[in-house]
Design a protein around this motif. Structure first.
Motif, PDB file in Angstrom:
ATOM      1  N   SER A 178      63.240  28.222 -23.433  1.00 36.55           N
ATOM      2  CA  SER A 178      62.716  28.943 -24.396  1.00 36.55           C
ATOM      3  C   SER A 178      61.613  30.156 -23.838  1.00 36.55           C
ATOM      4  O   SER A 178      60.945  29.896 -22.961  1.00 36.55           O
ATOM      5  N   VAL A 179      62.096  31.120 -24.635  1.00 35.88           N
ATOM      6  CA  VAL A 179      61.159  32.452 -23.887  1.00 35.88           C
ATOM      7  C   VAL A 179      60.210  32.864 -24.841  1.00 35.88           C
ATOM      8  O   VAL A 179      60.527  32.858 -26.051  1.00 35.88           O
ATOM      9  N   GLY A 180      58.959  32.965 -24.472  1.00 32.58           N
ATOM     10  CA  GLY A 180      57.957  33.360 -25.259  1.00 32.58           C
ATOM     11  C   GLY A 180      58.148  34.846 -25.812  1.00 32.58           C
ATOM     12  O   GLY A 180      58.602  35.720 -24.985  1.00 32.58           O
ATOM     13  N   LEU A 181      57.473  35.251 -27.259  1.00 36.02           N
ATOM     14  CA  LEU A 181      57.831  36.405 -27.660  1.00 36.02           C
ATOM     15  C   LEU A 181      56.689  37.387 -26.895  1.00 36.02           C
ATOM     16  O   LEU A 181      55.533  36.819 -26.659  1.00 36.02           O
ATOM     17  N   GLY A 212      55.554  35.588 -39.217  1.00 35.41           N
ATOM     18  CA  GLY A 212      55.835  36.808 -38.424  1.00 35.41           C
ATOM     19  C   GLY A 212      55.605  36.413 -36.886  1.00 35.41           C
ATOM     20  O   GLY A 212      54.756  35.782 -36.429  1.00 35.41           O
ATOM     21  N   THR A 213      55.975  37.502 -36.118  1.00 35.21           N
ATOM     22  CA  THR A 213      55.767  37.345 -34.594  1.00 35.21           C
ATOM     23  C   THR A 213      54.033  37.510 -34.252  1.00 35.21           C
ATOM     24  O   THR A 213      53.528  36.940 -33.447  1.00 35.21           O
TER      25      THR A 213
END
Lengths: 112, 114
Positions: A3-6, A103-104
């Motif tokens: 999993s890659v962080g935003l 949202g992000t």
């Protein structure tokens, strides 16, 4: 898979300037929107909300604008202060339920 | 000023173990929520609870998750058999009037699954 962080969008403003933070939401049926502020190590804090039958709503030093045509929300902070430094994110609520989609986020840094 | 509290602030557990995260919502609130936030990612809705039953849950909230209001003050989230990917911040929230009213969030519990 991993999993890659935003990577959060960032915004830096001088103390006293106005800030504008934008959010694109995904569901055209969403009828309720909230802006949250999240300081490091804390839970989200409600800032302001808006229903879909409105285009604009004002609070103390904050204004939310809603453009349903392009599914866009913005948060305007007037006279930004160092205490406004935080991550800001929007959340939408499509009917019929009470589930919110977040949202992000945008990281706001206020430079004294 | 009333606030939502959560305990513990940090929970470390081994994969496969059960964990219970605890929340004390604001006392006159009627609606209760759990959210999670994986590090660096969005806040995600897990479940809402009203009148002693789940009113809505997301796809994340599978059979490994359960919620309970065991008494008049606590609201708990149980993860039956934790997985590595359950590592996240878990936020409890409450409000008095359902989805169109301000939700008050607790400070969160950081769950680390090893």
């Amino acid at each position: 898979g991993e999993s890659v962080g935003l990577h959060l969008p960032t915004l830096s403003v001088q103390e006293g300037d106005n800030s504008i933070i934008n959010c694109a939401y995904s569901n055209s049926a969403s009828d309720y929107f909230i802006w949250y502020k999240q300081e490091s190590g804390k839970g989200p804090q409600f800032i302001i909300d808006i229903r879909s039958n409105m285009d604009k709503r004002q609070g103390q030093r904050v204004t939310v604008l809603l453009n349903k045509t392009v599914k866009h929300l913005s948060l305007q902070i007037a006279a930004t202060q160092p205490g406004d430094s935080a991550v800001y994110f929007c959340a939408e609520n499509p009917p019929p339920g009470n589930q919110f989609y977040f949202g992000t986020g945008t990281s706001l840094t206020v430079i004294p | 000023e009333p606030e939502v509290t959560q305990t513990p602030s940090h929970q470390v557990t081994q994969m496969g173990q059960e964990v219970i995260l605890r929340c004390v919502p604001i006392s006159n609130h009627l609606y209760f929520y759990w959210y999670r936030q994986i590090l660096g990612q969005k806040v995600e809705f897990l479940v809402s609870f009203y009148n002693n039953e789940i009113s809505e849950k997301s796809e994340i909230f599978d059979d490994q998750f359960s919620v309970e209001r065991p008494d008049g003050s606590n609201f708990t989230l149980k993860i039956r058999s934790t997985k590595l990917e359950d590592s996240a911040m878990y936020f409890c929230a409450s409000n008095w009037g359902g989805p169109y009213n301000e939700q008050f969030f607790g400070p969160g519990t950081r769950l680390t699954v090893l």
